[in-house]
Motif scaffolding. Sequence first.
Motif, PDB file in Angstrom:
ATOM      1  N   GLU A 118       2.375   3.896  -1.339  1.00  0.00           N
ATOM      2  CA  GLU A 118       2.700   5.288  -1.069  1.00  0.00           C
ATOM      3  C   GLU A 118       2.594   6.061  -2.393  1.00  0.00           C
ATOM      4  OE1 GLU A 118       6.081   4.496   2.414  1.00  0.00           O
ATOM      5  OE2 GLU A 118       6.689   5.104   0.391  1.00  0.00           O
ATOM      6  N   PRO A 119       1.422   6.562  -2.731  1.00  0.00           N
ATOM      7  CA  PRO A 119       1.264   7.272  -4.011  1.00  0.00           C
ATOM      8  C   PRO A 119       2.206   8.468  -4.119  1.00  0.00           C
ATOM      9  CG  PRO A 119      -0.611   7.674  -2.574  1.00  0.00           C
ATOM     10  CD  PRO A 119       0.177   6.576  -1.942  1.00  0.00           C
ATOM     11  N   VAL A 120       2.717   8.678  -5.312  1.00  0.00           N
ATOM     12  CA  VAL A 120       3.628   9.802  -5.539  1.00  0.00           C
ATOM     13  C   VAL A 120       2.917  11.117  -5.294  1.00  0.00           C
ATOM     14  CG1 VAL A 120       5.044  10.983  -7.248  1.00  0.00           C
ATOM     15  CG2 VAL A 120       4.994   8.478  -7.200  1.00  0.00           C
ATOM     16  N   SER A 121       1.667  11.223  -5.748  1.00  0.00           N
ATOM     17  CA  SER A 121       0.890  12.445  -5.587  1.00  0.00           C
ATOM     18  C   SER A 121      -0.404  12.139  -4.841  1.00  0.00           C
ATOM     19  CB  SER A 121       0.570  13.059  -6.950  1.00  0.00           C
ATOM     20  OG  SER A 121      -0.323  14.155  -6.813  1.00  0.00           O
ATOM     21  N   THR A 122      -0.800  13.037  -3.955  1.00  0.00           N
ATOM     22  CA  THR A 122      -2.066  12.860  -3.218  1.00  0.00           C
ATOM     23  C   THR A 122      -3.042  13.989  -3.536  1.00  0.00           C
ATOM     24  OG1 THR A 122      -1.168  14.048  -1.300  1.00  0.00           O
ATOM     25  CG2 THR A 122      -0.910  11.646  -1.342  1.00  0.00           C
ATOM     26  N   GLY A 123      -2.782  14.694  -4.621  1.00  0.00           N
ATOM     27  CA  GLY A 123      -3.628  15.836  -4.974  1.00  0.00           C
ATOM     28  C   GLY A 123      -4.819  15.485  -5.832  1.00  0.00           C
ATOM     29  N   THR A 124      -5.283  14.246  -5.760  1.00  0.00           N
ATOM     30  CA  THR A 124      -6.427  13.828  -6.572  1.00  0.00           C
ATOM     31  C   THR A 124      -7.728  14.455  -6.063  1.00  0.00           C
ATOM     32  OG1 THR A 124      -6.623  11.854  -5.185  1.00  0.00           O
ATOM     33  CG2 THR A 124      -5.381  11.636  -7.240  1.00  0.00           C
ATOM     34  N   GLU A 125      -8.729  14.482  -6.926  1.00  0.00           N
ATOM     35  CA  GLU A 125     -10.044  15.000  -6.534  1.00  0.00           C
ATOM     36  C   GLU A 125     -10.659  14.075  -5.496  1.00  0.00           C
ATOM     37  OE1 GLU A 125     -12.927  17.846  -6.507  1.00  0.00           O
ATOM     38  OE2 GLU A 125     -11.067  17.866  -7.699  1.00  0.00           O
ATOM     39  N   ARG A 126     -11.140  14.646  -4.416  1.00  0.00           N
ATOM     40  CA  ARG A 126     -11.709  13.860  -3.321  1.00  0.00           C
ATOM     41  C   ARG A 126     -13.233  13.832  -3.390  1.00  0.00           C
ATOM     42  NH1 ARG A 126      -7.641  10.996  -0.449  1.00  0.00           N
ATOM     43  NH2 ARG A 126      -5.719  12.085  -1.041  1.00  0.00           N
ATOM     44  N   GLU A 127     -13.788  12.671  -3.079  1.00  0.00           N
ATOM     45  CA  GLU A 127     -15.227  12.489  -3.076  1.00  0.00           C
ATOM     46  C   GLU A 127     -15.744  12.478  -1.641  1.00  0.00           C
ATOM     47  OE1 GLU A 127     -15.581   8.820  -5.158  1.00  0.00           O
ATOM     48  OE2 GLU A 127     -14.921   9.641  -7.074  1.00  0.00           O
ATOM     49  N   ARG A 128     -17.034  12.660  -1.471  1.00  0.00           N
ATOM     50  CA  ARG A 128     -17.633  12.700  -0.128  1.00  0.00           C
ATOM     51  C   ARG A 128     -17.767  11.282   0.410  1.00  0.00           C
ATOM     52  NH1 ARG A 128     -17.072  16.885   2.590  1.00  0.00           N
ATOM     53  NH2 ARG A 128     -18.947  16.446   3.809  1.00  0.00           N
ATOM     54  N   LYS A 129     -16.637  10.681   0.675  1.00  0.00           N
ATOM     55  CA  LYS A 129     -16.590   9.305   1.158  1.00  0.00           C
ATOM     56  C   LYS A 129     -15.767   9.230   2.440  1.00  0.00           C
ATOM     57  CE  LYS A 129     -16.910   7.202  -3.459  1.00  0.00           C
ATOM     58  NZ  LYS A 129     -16.210   6.358  -4.460  1.00  0.00           N
ATOM     59  N   LEU A 130     -16.204   8.360   3.335  1.00  0.00           N
ATOM     60  CA  LEU A 130     -15.497   8.075   4.575  1.00  0.00           C
ATOM     61  C   LEU A 130     -15.154   6.593   4.564  1.00  0.00           C
ATOM     62  CD1 LEU A 130     -16.479   9.210   8.158  1.00  0.00           C
ATOM     63  CD2 LEU A 130     -15.773   6.870   7.703  1.00  0.00           C
ATOM     64  N   VAL A 131     -13.866   6.279   4.569  1.00  0.00           N
ATOM     65  CA  VAL A 131     -13.417   4.889   4.530  1.00  0.00           C
ATOM     66  C   VAL A 131     -13.175   4.376   5.944  1.00  0.00           C
ATOM     67  CG1 VAL A 131     -11.505   3.364   3.866  1.00  0.00           C
ATOM     68  CG2 VAL A 131     -12.393   5.037   2.238  1.00  0.00           C
ATOM     69  N   VAL A 132     -13.626   3.168   6.202  1.00  0.00           N
ATOM     70  CA  VAL A 132     -13.280   2.460   7.440  1.00  0.00           C
ATOM     71  C   VAL A 132     -12.540   1.206   7.001  1.00  0.00           C
ATOM     72  CG1 VAL A 132     -14.109   1.415   9.577  1.00  0.00           C
ATOM     73  CG2 VAL A 132     -15.347   3.349   8.566  1.00  0.00           C
ATOM     74  N   PHE A 133     -11.239   1.180   7.285  1.00  0.00           N
ATOM     75  CA  PHE A 133     -10.341   0.174   6.729  1.00  0.00           C
ATOM     76  C   PHE A 133      -9.619  -0.562   7.853  1.00  0.00           C
ATOM     77  CE2 PHE A 133      -5.775  -0.262   5.149  1.00  0.00           C
ATOM     78  CZ  PHE A 133      -5.985  -1.486   4.528  1.00  0.00           C
ATOM     79  N   GLY A 134      -9.303  -1.837   7.620  1.00  0.00           N
ATOM     80  CA  GLY A 134      -8.500  -2.593   8.586  1.00  0.00           C
ATOM     81  C   GLY A 134      -9.101  -3.928   8.938  1.00  0.00           C
ATOM     82  N   SER A 135      -8.594  -4.507  10.008  1.00  0.00           N
ATOM     83  CA  SER A 135      -9.097  -5.802  10.471  1.00  0.00           C
ATOM     84  C   SER A 135     -10.516  -5.648  10.996  1.00  0.00           C
ATOM     85  CB  SER A 135      -8.198  -6.355  11.577  1.00  0.00           C
ATOM     86  OG  SER A 135      -8.289  -5.536  12.734  1.00  0.00           O
ATOM     87  N   GLY A 136     -11.211  -6.760  11.124  1.00  0.00           N
ATOM     88  CA  GLY A 136     -12.597  -6.722  11.589  1.00  0.00           C
ATOM     89  C   GLY A 136     -12.744  -6.097  12.962  1.00  0.00           C
TER      90      GLY A 136
END
Length: 293
Positions: A118-136
């Motif tokens: 749980e990051p303290v801050s979420t205001g980081t610079e965002r890149e043009r990326k789409l994450v697909v995360f989790g189980s297979g």
Amino acid sequence: MELTHSTDVASLSGEFLFLHFSGYGFQKRGIPLWLVSKIRSLRTRFKAFGIVFHELFATGPPWGSAFWLSGCQRRIARELLSLADFWLVSGETYAHWLLKQAHDTPHRVLPVFSTVGEPVSTGTERERKLVVFGSGSVRARAYEWADGEIFRCAQRHGLEIHDIGTPLPKGPLAQRLAQEGVIARGMLPAEEVSLALSRASYGALAYPTRFVSKSSIFAAYCAHGICPLLLSKTYDMHDGLKANVHYAAGIDALDRSIVDPRTIGGQARQWYEQHDIEAHVVALKTMTTEVRR
């Protein structure tokens, strides 16, 4: 500790017995009949007993086993609940059923928390990326949604897909990921998953809206202020989650440019903060104190 039918529990005793329950986690058909008797025996050696209900029972069409086993699964959940001094559940859908069985037992409805930080801050610079995360299996559902619409969407919007999790088995889907230029990150330590989520603009997940509050993947997206791209048959409001406010309601939301990922990511984070890890700690402390009284 992991509890199985053969686990030796003869020496166990103490202040509180705390069970994480999902029927399929204890028996492949979701009917661990032995669990009720084992918990009933254990219950006498503890001052109080609490349950986290991750799932209750399955449903389905008559040609599936879930249809025929649902009644037995309900009975197991009901009997465990009757032994509990307090309980937690991750969403309002399950809470409604539980409250009909035991409305006066101390309880909390708390969506699950992120298991990758749980990051303290979420205001980081965002890149043009789409994450697909989790189980297979969960990631496969996102890739297979609408015959691979996620790949076409990424191409239309200039998004780089990052796949995070156990490598998918060799086959047509794994081949397509390679052909589409998906960056396979594989299994990563929690710290690296957290970093990847903190830098991406979107996180995709194919999951029904009425149950998404029990998804640790969705929780991870929200905790990191990433814009969840939720793929669901319907987008009804559940657990305080509003379509195109706390998540992008399907690929159409991106195509119609009706969502701003930073705004939605911020709203998702605010929703998450109401039931973060600290909120769970406080809930458990409060309920166990109530039981002691």
